[in-house]
Design a protein around this motif. Structure first.
Motif, short mmCIF file in Angstrom:
data_model
loop_
_atom_site.label_atom_id
_atom_site.label_comp_id
_atom_site.label_asym_id
_atom_site.label_seq_id
_atom_site.Cartn_x
_atom_site.Cartn_y
_atom_site.Cartn_z
N ALA A 1 -24.84 20.03 -9.66
CA ALA A 1 -23.64 19.93 -10.50
C ALA A 1 -22.60 20.96 -10.08
O ALA A 1 -21.40 20.70 -10.13
CB ALA A 1 -24.02 20.10 -11.97
N LYS A 6 -18.79 20.62 -11.44
CA LYS A 6 -18.90 20.14 -12.83
C LYS A 6 -19.24 21.29 -13.79
O LYS A 6 -19.81 22.32 -13.40
CB LYS A 6 -19.99 19.07 -12.92
N SER A 7 -18.91 21.09 -15.05
CA SER A 7 -19.10 22.15 -16.06
C SER A 7 -20.57 22.45 -16.30
O SER A 7 -20.90 23.52 -16.83
CB SER A 7 -18.43 21.74 -17.37
N THR A 8 -21.46 21.55 -15.94
CA THR A 8 -22.90 21.77 -16.14
C THR A 8 -23.53 22.53 -14.98
O THR A 8 -24.74 22.76 -14.96
CB THR A 8 -23.63 20.42 -16.30
N PHE A 223 -27.33 13.34 -12.48
CA PHE A 223 -26.91 14.28 -13.52
C PHE A 223 -25.55 14.87 -13.18
O PHE A 223 -24.65 14.98 -14.03
CB PHE A 223 -27.95 15.38 -13.67
N ALA A 224 -25.38 15.26 -11.91
CA ALA A 224 -24.12 15.87 -11.47
C ALA A 224 -22.96 14.88 -11.56
O ALA A 224 -21.87 15.21 -12.03
CB ALA A 224 -24.26 16.40 -10.05
N GLU A 226 -22.67 12.30 -13.46
CA GLU A 226 -22.36 11.91 -14.83
C GLU A 226 -21.78 13.06 -15.65
O GLU A 226 -21.21 12.83 -16.73
CB GLU A 226 -23.64 11.39 -15.51
N SER A 227 -21.92 14.28 -15.16
CA SER A 227 -21.40 15.44 -15.89
C SER A 227 -19.87 15.48 -15.83
O SER A 227 -19.25 14.92 -14.92
CB SER A 227 -21.97 16.73 -15.30
N VAL A 228 -19.27 16.16 -16.79
CA VAL A 228 -17.81 16.23 -16.85
C VAL A 228 -17.29 17.44 -16.09
O VAL A 228 -18.01 18.44 -15.91
CB VAL A 228 -17.33 16.30 -18.32
#
Length: 242
Positions: A1, A6-8, A223-224, A226-228
């Motif tokens: 991520a 990404k923010s995650t 996951f990466a 789909e993260s914002v």
């Protein structure tokens, strides 16, 4: 991520691939300037010693980093203060397109540079998994027993381009056949063959391991993706002054 910004990510998307940091997993900081992660690692080791921590720092560097002034300064400080750090030099003989022979004097040995600073050195085949494991254990034991740093030089080779996923052997900066020779020494294949021959694992078990790892990697990518991305409110966070 983090690589996706990404923010995650472990640095909330602010570090990217060039400034990775993840304190929870003990990864303190990496920077893109050649050799510049070395003094950061020495500083962390110095902090561990001051806090009487039993932790040991490991820092990885290439042969190109040994041509930087900060490399020598870091070795000198680590030796002077006897900080708990293991320097691991992955010597792959090339810096971008330049062979070691055109960058360093013929009698210049990287391990000797560390020895000249009073640091215990170990030299090994970086493509031999078992040997790397054994040498690392020896080096860590030395650090713990003597409260002093250690240096590990491992000879290995880069298959692909200096920065990126593509092949660049067609550029002709390496001797013909050199890459093929090192590909035959692939540590993964040789170690796989060894543990199968010794009946430590079976071929089917290795296949299952690879499938599990690939699944985990795909989950991480999903996951990466789909993260914002970080919001505008993050611009003024984690700075010295509001």
């Amino acid at each position: 991520a983090e690589l996706y910004g990404k923010s995650t990510g472990c640095a909330m998307g602010k570090g990217g691939s060039m400034h990775l940091i993840d304190l929870e997993s003990g990864f303190f900081a990496a920077v893109p300037i050649v050799g510049s992660t070395i003094p950061i690692a020495v500083g962390v080791a110095w902090a561990f010693k001051m806090k009487k921590s039993t932790n040991i720092v490991t820092v990885f560097l290439g042969d190109g980093a040994t041509e930087e002034g900060v490399f020598f300064e870091s070795l000198d400080f680590a030796s002077l203060k006897n900080v708990p750090i293991l320097f691991v030099c992955e010597n792959n003989f090339y810096s971008v397109y330049s062979n070691l022979k055109v960058r360093q004097a013929p009698l210049r040995k990287i391990s000797v540079l560390a020895e000249s600073h009073g640091i215990k050195t170990f030299i090994g085949d970086g493509n031999d998994v078992q040997q790397v494991s054994e040498l690392t254990r020896e080096a860590i034991k030395h650090i713990k027993d003597n409260n002093a740093p250690a240096f590990l030089e491992l000879e290995t080779f880069r298959w692909l381009e200096h920065c990126g996923p593509n092949s660049d052997d067609e550029l002709g900066y390496r001797e013909q056949g050199e890459l093929e020779k090192w590909i035959k020494k692939c540590p993964l294949i040789s170690y796989k063959n060894t543990i199968i021959e010794k009946s430590i694992v079976t071929e089917s078990e290795i296949t299952q391991m690879i499938e599990n790892i690939n699944s985990e990697i795909n989950d991480a990518f999903n996951f990466a993706k789909e993260s914002v991305f970080p919001g505008l409110e993050s611009l003024n966070q984690h700075i010295y002054k509001d």
